[in-house]
Design a protein around this motif. Structure first.
Motif, PDB file in Angstrom:
ATOM      1  N   LEU A  77       0.786  -1.307   0.065  1.00 20.83           N
ATOM      2  CA  LEU A  77      -0.474   0.283   0.475  1.00 20.83           C
ATOM      3  C   LEU A  77       1.001   0.879  -0.138  1.00 20.83           C
ATOM      4  O   LEU A  77       2.318   1.269   0.764  1.00 20.83           O
ATOM      5  N   ILE A  78       0.026   2.536  -0.867  1.00 20.46           N
ATOM      6  CA  ILE A  78       1.673   3.441  -0.645  1.00 20.46           C
ATOM      7  C   ILE A  78      -0.133   4.850  -0.686  1.00 20.46           C
ATOM      8  O   ILE A  78      -0.876   4.592  -0.773  1.00 20.46           O
ATOM      9  N   ILE A  79       0.199   5.521   0.970  1.00 21.24           N
ATOM     10  CA  ILE A  79      -0.804   6.998   0.748  1.00 21.24           C
ATOM     11  C   ILE A  79       0.066   7.735   0.362  1.00 21.24           C
ATOM     12  O   ILE A  79       1.314   8.260   0.577  1.00 21.24           O
ATOM     13  N   ILE A  80      -0.582   8.558  -1.153  1.00 18.37           N
ATOM     14  CA  ILE A  80       0.314   9.515  -2.321  1.00 18.37           C
ATOM     15  C   ILE A  80      -0.409  11.553  -1.086  1.00 18.37           C
ATOM     16  O   ILE A  80       0.745  11.523  -1.415  1.00 18.37           O
ATOM     17  N   ASP A  81      -1.648  11.399  -1.463  1.00 14.67           N
ATOM     18  CA  ASP A  81      -1.375  12.594  -0.631  1.00 14.67           C
ATOM     19  C   ASP A  81      -2.853  12.551   0.422  1.00 14.67           C
ATOM     20  O   ASP A  81      -3.491  12.604  -0.101  1.00 14.67           O
ATOM     21  N   ASN A  82      -2.205  12.848   1.330  1.00 14.81           N
ATOM     22  CA  ASN A  82      -2.603  13.238   3.179  1.00 14.81           C
ATOM     23  C   ASN A  82      -3.769  11.832   3.469  1.00 14.81           C
ATOM     24  O   ASN A  82      -2.222  10.487   3.833  1.00 14.81           O
ATOM     25  N   GLU A  83      -4.667  11.072   3.143  1.00 19.23           N
ATOM     26  CA  GLU A  83      -5.451  10.110   3.249  1.00 19.23           C
ATOM     27  C   GLU A  83      -5.316   9.368   2.302  1.00 19.23           C
ATOM     28  O   GLU A  83      -5.694   8.290   2.285  1.00 19.23           O
ATOM     29  N   PHE A  84      -5.012   9.143   0.650  1.00 19.25           N
ATOM     30  CA  PHE A  84      -5.693   8.754  -0.299  1.00 19.25           C
ATOM     31  C   PHE A  84      -4.743   8.821  -0.946  1.00 19.25           C
ATOM     32  O   PHE A  84      -3.038   8.885  -0.925  1.00 19.25           O
ATOM     33  N   GLY A  85      -4.669   6.726  -1.453  1.00 17.88           N
ATOM     34  CA  GLY A  85      -3.758   5.992  -2.063  1.00 17.88           C
ATOM     35  C   GLY A  85      -3.872   5.298  -2.584  1.00 17.88           C
ATOM     36  O   GLY A  85      -5.083   4.702  -3.171  1.00 17.88           O
ATOM     37  N   TYR A  86      -3.467   3.577  -2.365  1.00 13.24           N
ATOM     38  CA  TYR A  86      -3.353   2.589  -3.128  1.00 13.24           C
ATOM     39  C   TYR A  86      -2.937   1.799  -2.813  1.00 13.24           C
ATOM     40  O   TYR A  86      -2.265   0.998  -1.466  1.00 13.24           O
ATOM     41  N   ILE A  87      -3.300  -0.141  -2.429  1.00 12.43           N
ATOM     42  CA  ILE A  87      -3.259  -1.104  -2.221  1.00 12.43           C
ATOM     43  C   ILE A  87      -3.353  -2.282  -3.358  1.00 12.43           C
ATOM     44  O   ILE A  87      -4.582  -1.883  -4.623  1.00 12.43           O
ATOM     45  N   VAL A  88      -2.363  -3.080  -3.675  1.00 12.32           N
ATOM     46  CA  VAL A  88      -2.073  -3.679  -4.398  1.00 12.32           C
ATOM     47  C   VAL A  88      -1.952  -4.787  -4.321  1.00 12.32           C
ATOM     48  O   VAL A  88      -1.545  -5.136  -3.052  1.00 12.32           O
ATOM     49  N   GLY A  89      -2.058  -6.279  -5.240  1.00 14.43           N
ATOM     50  CA  GLY A  89      -2.320  -7.586  -4.660  1.00 14.43           C
ATOM     51  C   GLY A  89      -2.111  -8.516  -5.188  1.00 14.43           C
ATOM     52  O   GLY A  89      -2.120  -8.094  -6.918  1.00 14.43           O
TER      53      GLY A  89
END
Length: 424
Positions: A77-89
């Motif tokens: 997972l990565i958090i990009i801008d404050n609380e927005f981000g991505y989860i991958v699997g």
């Protein structure tokens, strides 16, 4: 593979262990935890197997859990801008999310892909790495997989490779340069924002688990069998560091500008049997030398993340979960001009030039000198009266051989000496 016998191993198989400032916490799940990170406001997010997601807003005291049905492992997972981000699997799973509300937008692609890591250089441009599952003549093969997006994940472009293998980690060095690493010593570098990729060959066969670029410019690649590869000039040149082969390192991060902390396990042999012992390793010289700073229990850590130099989390298999907390620690950057101070040179280790910062709370006669390990003076950087203030001095060691050196500040009755490492 080297092994080591430690007769104290079974003393670690207890519910809670505290050593130094790391503590083994009571597990809140039996599932394998794959990745953890902090948000800007100090919340902790963890992803793991079977589509599991965990959130703590009170530094790990209590946890909220969520499970995405019909999902394999969530690996990164990565958090990009404050609380927005991505989860991958696994199985092509990609989710865009507002971590504060845990609202997930499913932007998954083909189930043939298994994603291990994700990185973004801004809100729009990102890269996914992992493996692609293919069947040829009735047999299953795995090929390295790289996907690029320029529209915040709405569409992805696949980069194809004709060799077998898996990619485990990816990191941006700057706007154009990206590095990814994987199994069997695989390292690929792109100098054009992911359009073209070329291999970087070290003759290493170990599986490489993670690549990171630290705030001070140190690049580090870590992996199994004691594999550590360092760069002190961004990404132009790399050096292999010798550490014990029974160290198997899976994750690494920067605690501050010259301290690195890594997590994984040690392989130990007791009564003729091999065991993995979850271990956290630390380096105080930019990755040259490593020590075991925390040994917890059987198993392995998969991820380590610092929120700040006094707060960190490490997670691993079977719900393994440890915290680092040092609320009373005094950081160098909290010093005021009521104190004399000599800070660690930056970067450390360094290639040819470094910066040395010192502060004096009153007008003083100041001396700043460089010495070798046998006490011989190498160079005088400052010698004279200085008014109150904070100063930065650059040392050019272009004509000085590699090695350990000391720099000493004398100001009035104050004297302090620090160590630096010159590495070419």
């Amino acid at each position: 593979m080297k092994t080591i016998c430690r007769i104290s191993f079974f003393f670690f198989l207890v519910t809670q262990i505290c050593f130094a400032q790391w503590c083994l916490n009571q597990s809140f799940t039996n599932l394998n935890l794959k990745n953890a990170c902090y948000s800007s406001d100090g919340n902790i997010f963890i992803v793991g197997e079977l589509g599991s997601i965990y959130l703590s807003s009170d530094n790990g005291c209590t946890w909220q859990s969520n499970y995405i049905p019909n999902t394999g492992n969530l690996n990164s997972l990565i958090i990009i801008d404050n609380e927005f981000g991505y989860i991958v699997g696994d199985y092509g799973k990609i989710f865009r999310t507002d971590f504060s509300s845990m609202q997930l937008e499913d932007i998954s692609i083909s189930e043939l892909f298994h994603f291990r890591d994700v990185a973004f250089k801004d809100n729009e441009n990102g890269v996914l790495v992992g493996t692609k599952q293919v069947r040829i003549d009735g047999r299953t093969y795995y090929l390295p997989s790289i996907h690029l997006t320029t529209d915040a994940g709405l569409s992805w472009t696949e980069k194809c490779f004709d060799v077998r293998g898996k990619l485990n980690s990816v990191s941006y060095f700057d706007e154009e340069n990206i590095i990814t690493v994987g199994d069997s010593g695989k390292i690929l570098i792109s100098n054009d924002n992911g359009i073209n990729w070329v291999p970087l060959v070290f003759g290493i066969s170990a599986n490489l688990q993670e690549v990171k670029f630290c705030p001070d410019g140190i690049g580090i690649i870590i992996g199994e069998n004691g594999t550590i590869i360092l760069s002190f000039d961004g990404w132009q040149s790399w050096s292999i560091i010798n550490v014990p082969a029974y160290y198997h390192i899976k994750s690494v991060c920067s605690k501050d500008i010259y301290q690195l902390v890594a997590a994984g396990h040690m392989r130990v042999r007791i009564d003729g049997r091999d065991f993995n012992v979850a271990t956290i390793f630390s380096s105080n010289d930019g990755g040259i030398n490593w020590n075991e700073s925390f040994i917890s229990q059987r198993g392995s850590y998969n991820s380590i993340s610092f929120c700040n130099p006094n707060l960190a989390i490490a997670v691993g298999d079977s719900g393994l979960f440890s915290m680092y907390e040092s609320p009373n620690a005094l950081e160098d950057n909290n010093l005021t001009l009521s104190d004399f101070s000599l800070k660690q040179n930056f970067p450390n280790p360094f290639n040819s030039t470094c910066a040395i910062i010192y502060s004096i709370p009153k007008s003083s006669q100041v001396s700043l000198k460089i010495f070798n390990t046998i006490g011989e003076e190498i160079e005088t950087l400052v010698n004279g009266e200085k008014p109150i203030g904070t100063y930065e001095v650059n040392w050019n060691a272009e004509n000085i051989p590699s090695g350990v050196y000391f720099y000493q500040l004398k100001a009035g009755d104050f004297t302090q000496t620090r160590k630096m490492i010159l590495l070419r």
